[in-house]
Scaffold this active site. Sequence first.
Site, PDB file in Angstrom:
ATOM      1  N   GLU A  44       0.777  -1.246  -0.046  1.00 19.37           N
ATOM      2  CA  GLU A  44       0.004  -0.019  -0.016  1.00 19.37           C
ATOM      3  C   GLU A  44       0.819   1.316  -0.015  1.00 19.37           C
ATOM      4  O   GLU A  44       1.879   1.318   0.917  1.00 19.37           O
ATOM      5  CB  GLU A  44      -0.880  -0.025   1.162  1.00 19.37           C
ATOM      6  CG  GLU A  44      -1.827   1.304   1.391  1.00 19.37           C
ATOM      7  CD  GLU A  44      -2.682   1.264   2.676  1.00 19.37           C
ATOM      8  OE1 GLU A  44      -4.068   1.746   2.506  1.00 19.37           O
ATOM      9  OE2 GLU A  44      -2.477   0.420   3.430  1.00 19.37           O
ATOM     10  N   LYS A 119     -10.110   2.907  -2.519  1.00 17.41           N
ATOM     11  CA  LYS A 119     -10.298   2.123  -1.258  1.00 17.41           C
ATOM     12  C   LYS A 119     -11.512   2.635  -0.703  1.00 17.41           C
ATOM     13  O   LYS A 119     -12.081   3.712  -0.544  1.00 17.41           O
ATOM     14  CB  LYS A 119      -9.102   2.577   0.147  1.00 17.41           C
ATOM     15  CG  LYS A 119      -9.387   2.043   1.260  1.00 17.41           C
ATOM     16  CD  LYS A 119      -7.810   2.327   1.810  1.00 17.41           C
ATOM     17  CE  LYS A 119      -7.678   1.461   3.260  1.00 17.41           C
ATOM     18  NZ  LYS A 119      -6.394   2.030   3.749  1.00 17.41           N
ATOM     19  N   CYS A 156      -6.040  -2.841   2.400  1.00 13.57           N
ATOM     20  CA  CYS A 156      -5.907  -2.710   3.798  1.00 13.57           C
ATOM     21  C   CYS A 156      -6.950  -2.873   4.799  1.00 13.57           C
ATOM     22  O   CYS A 156      -7.521  -3.787   4.832  1.00 13.57           O
ATOM     23  CB  CYS A 156      -4.823  -1.514   4.240  1.00 13.57           C
ATOM     24  SG  CYS A 156      -3.957  -1.511   5.684  1.00 13.57           S
TER      25      CYS A 156
END
Length: 297
Positions: A44, A119, A156
């Site tokens: 990431e 995300k 994540c």
Amino acid sequence: MDRKVSLGLIQLSAGENPEENFEKTLSAIEEASRSGAQIICTQELFKTRYFCQIENWDYFSLAEPVNEKSETIKKLSKIARSNKVVITASLFEKRAEGMYHNTIAVIDADGKFLGKYRKMHIPDDPHFYEKFYFTPGDLGYKVFRTKYADIGTLICWDQWFPEAARLTAMKGAQIIFYPTAIGWLPEEKEEFGDSQYNAWETVQKGHAVANGCFVACVNRVGFEPSPDGNGGIAFWGQSFVCDPYGQIVKKAPSDKEEILIAEIDLSMVEKTRIVWPFFRDRRNDSYQDLTKKWLED
């Protein structure tokens, strides 16, 4: 019939210079390709240290456009084409003035930019102040039909949400990639370190089992001090690939950089879903309440 595909997970430490981090990752992609990797994933926000440890307006200058015309995508496309590899790259996207995303770009083995995922779940915790920087994603859950496999991309904090993995798998993902930046706060490691790591690995193995797919998680490694001098994060590495039974195919160490190469057999996805037909037996007619924030008595 076996359908073997080789994955390459790029687990690196990050320095203070974004260009040096970028060149380091490009070199790692080349090395992964020489080692046989066909689908390669970065950690990431690989071009920088994890700047979200503090809230600082200056860090917005690190963001960049993520499209076919951006210099970063052009460089990644060139290396993908020359090595015939698929690349999933996690970047800090500048969408417009005042609007920024934590984004994955996906480039096919012919160098074509296939698109991006933004995300969806944004954390806000000590040393993980992402809500200050990132607007939640608005592209939905994505699957990209690459040369070697149909891949889903989550990032994540998304990894804690079974809904995200389920919807990605329902769109046809054979592999779900999770570029990640997660680690221990030094003051918590002795008491909570083992439990935190175990929870992180277990929940992702559970996504693989529940959805009958492979999961590939890429973490960074090394200690990054907080820019304000208040502690920091010891990123725990241990990037891994697990199969549809939740078994670890291969795992990187916790204390050093590694280009993790793992061969998987995509035919296992269908075989597992036949034996454990979770999608067949879903009662989607009974899940309406999942769209609510909470269920009151």
